[in-house]
Enzyme design. Structure first.
Site, PDB file in Angstrom:
ATOM      1  N   GLY A 145       0.782  -1.230   0.000  1.00 16.84           N
ATOM      2  CA  GLY A 145       0.000   0.000   0.000  1.00 16.84           C
ATOM      3  C   GLY A 145       0.813   1.280   0.000  1.00 16.84           C
ATOM      4  N   ASN A 202       1.517   3.177  -2.572  1.00 17.48           N
ATOM      5  CA  ASN A 202       0.793   4.162  -3.377  1.00 17.48           C
ATOM      6  C   ASN A 202      -0.453   4.659  -2.655  1.00 17.48           C
ATOM      7  OD1 ASN A 202       2.089   4.770  -5.993  1.00 17.48           O
ATOM      8  ND2 ASN A 202       1.976   2.565  -6.303  1.00 17.48           N
ATOM      9  N   ILE A 222      -9.506  -6.862 -13.425  1.00 18.38           N
ATOM     10  CA  ILE A 222     -10.761  -6.179 -13.134  1.00 18.38           C
ATOM     11  C   ILE A 222     -11.880  -6.781 -13.985  1.00 18.38           C
ATOM     12  CG2 ILE A 222     -11.965  -3.950 -13.223  1.00 18.38           C
ATOM     13  CD1 ILE A 222      -9.830  -4.169 -11.064  1.00 18.38           C
ATOM     14  N   ASN A 275      -5.193   3.351 -13.107  1.00 20.29           N
ATOM     15  CA  ASN A 275      -4.171   2.414 -12.645  1.00 20.29           C
ATOM     16  C   ASN A 275      -2.810   3.098 -12.708  1.00 20.29           C
ATOM     17  OD1 ASN A 275      -3.060  -0.264 -11.996  1.00 20.29           O
ATOM     18  ND2 ASN A 275      -2.281  -0.235 -14.090  1.00 20.29           N
ATOM     19  N   HIS A 294       1.135   2.195 -13.387  1.00 20.13           N
ATOM     20  CA  HIS A 294       1.999   1.132 -13.913  1.00 20.13           C
ATOM     21  C   HIS A 294       3.451   1.588 -13.822  1.00 20.13           C
ATOM     22  CE1 HIS A 294       3.166  -2.357 -16.265  1.00 20.13           C
ATOM     23  NE2 HIS A 294       3.921  -1.559 -16.997  1.00 20.13           N
ATOM     24  N   ASP A 308      -3.203  -2.696 -19.541  1.00 17.75           N
ATOM     25  CA  ASP A 308      -2.358  -1.498 -19.671  1.00 17.75           C
ATOM     26  C   ASP A 308      -2.568  -0.794 -21.010  1.00 17.75           C
ATOM     27  OD1 ASP A 308      -1.242  -2.170 -17.186  1.00 17.75           O
ATOM     28  OD2 ASP A 308       0.330  -3.361 -18.117  1.00 17.75           O
ATOM     29  N   GLU A 337       5.772   7.306  -9.314  1.00 14.53           N
ATOM     30  CA  GLU A 337       4.449   6.806  -8.936  1.00 14.53           C
ATOM     31  C   GLU A 337       3.776   7.668  -7.868  1.00 14.53           C
ATOM     32  OE1 GLU A 337       4.127   2.530  -8.191  1.00 14.53           O
ATOM     33  OE2 GLU A 337       6.053   2.260  -9.186  1.00 14.53           O
TER      34      GLU A 337
END
Length: 208
Positions: free
Chosen positions: A12, A14, A94, A108, A110, A151, A181
């Protein structure tokens, strides 16, 4: 106020970057409504608890079929009243029904510069291992909308990160998180909260 639901599988980091960005005012007019993990042991759930954010685990292991899990996951997300779904290291495909239910409302992060080092099999440390094996000098991170592909959704933001000679995959992973990120994911949420992103023919446009 943009209601954000965060889906996460692991530590976690992010998620923590989003929590911190909301707390320090980097992200405004948005709040985390809930955190959902597919992993009972995800430290992300502990981060959510510490921040006072409602959290729960919905694991495929707890359901007889993948369809039952998909239905439960979608129902849980809908219960949160999510305006935006953020995949912050969520290592589960998903459900297509969720993508249809939330068009251009799932994002998302990546850990590479899409279209490089992305698609099936490129996740987590595997991305950075591939970057180093190829010998590229610049990598980075991409925040994008989620569509039915892997992606392949419209790109929102990208940030480049230099690859250092002698990097290990874990060292590179950490630098990409810290320098890219944790910066562009909160920024994307803030842009969406202020209605500054539009998608036309699969391309995103950011309003000044």
């Amino acid at each position: 106020m943009l209601n954000v639901t965060v889906l996460v599988s692991g530590g976690g980091t992010n998620l923590q970057a989003i929590i911190d960005a909301i707390d320090d005012g980097t992200v405004t007019d948005a709040g985390i409504a809930a955190v959902i993990s597919n992993n009972h042991n995800a430290y992300a759930l502990e981060r959510a608890k510490k921040a006072g954010i409602p959290n729960r685990c919905i694991s495929p292991k707890d359901f007889a079929t993948r369809e039952e899990f998909n239905d439960a996951l979608l129902a849980a997300v809908e219960e949160t009243g999510a305006d935006l779904v953020v995949l912050a290291g969520f290592l589960v495909v998903i459900p297509e029904e969720m993508i249809r239910r939330y068009p251009n409302r799932i994002i998302n992060i990546h850990p590479a510069l899409i279209p490089s080092f992305c698609g099936k099999g490129y996740y987590g440390l595997k991305v950075h291992e591939a970057v180093l094996a190829r010998g590229v000098k610049v990598t980075g991170a991409t925040c994008h909308f989620v569509d039915e592909g892997t992606d392949t959704g419209p790109i929102i933001l990208q940030k480049a990160v230099e690859v250092h000679q002698g990097d290990t995959p874990k060292e590179l992973q950490r630098r990409v998180m810290e320098e890219a990120e944790w910066i562009i994911l909160p920024k994307a949420i803030d842009l969406i909260a202020h209605d500054k992103i539009s998608v036309v023919d699969g391309v995103t446009y950011i309003k000044e």
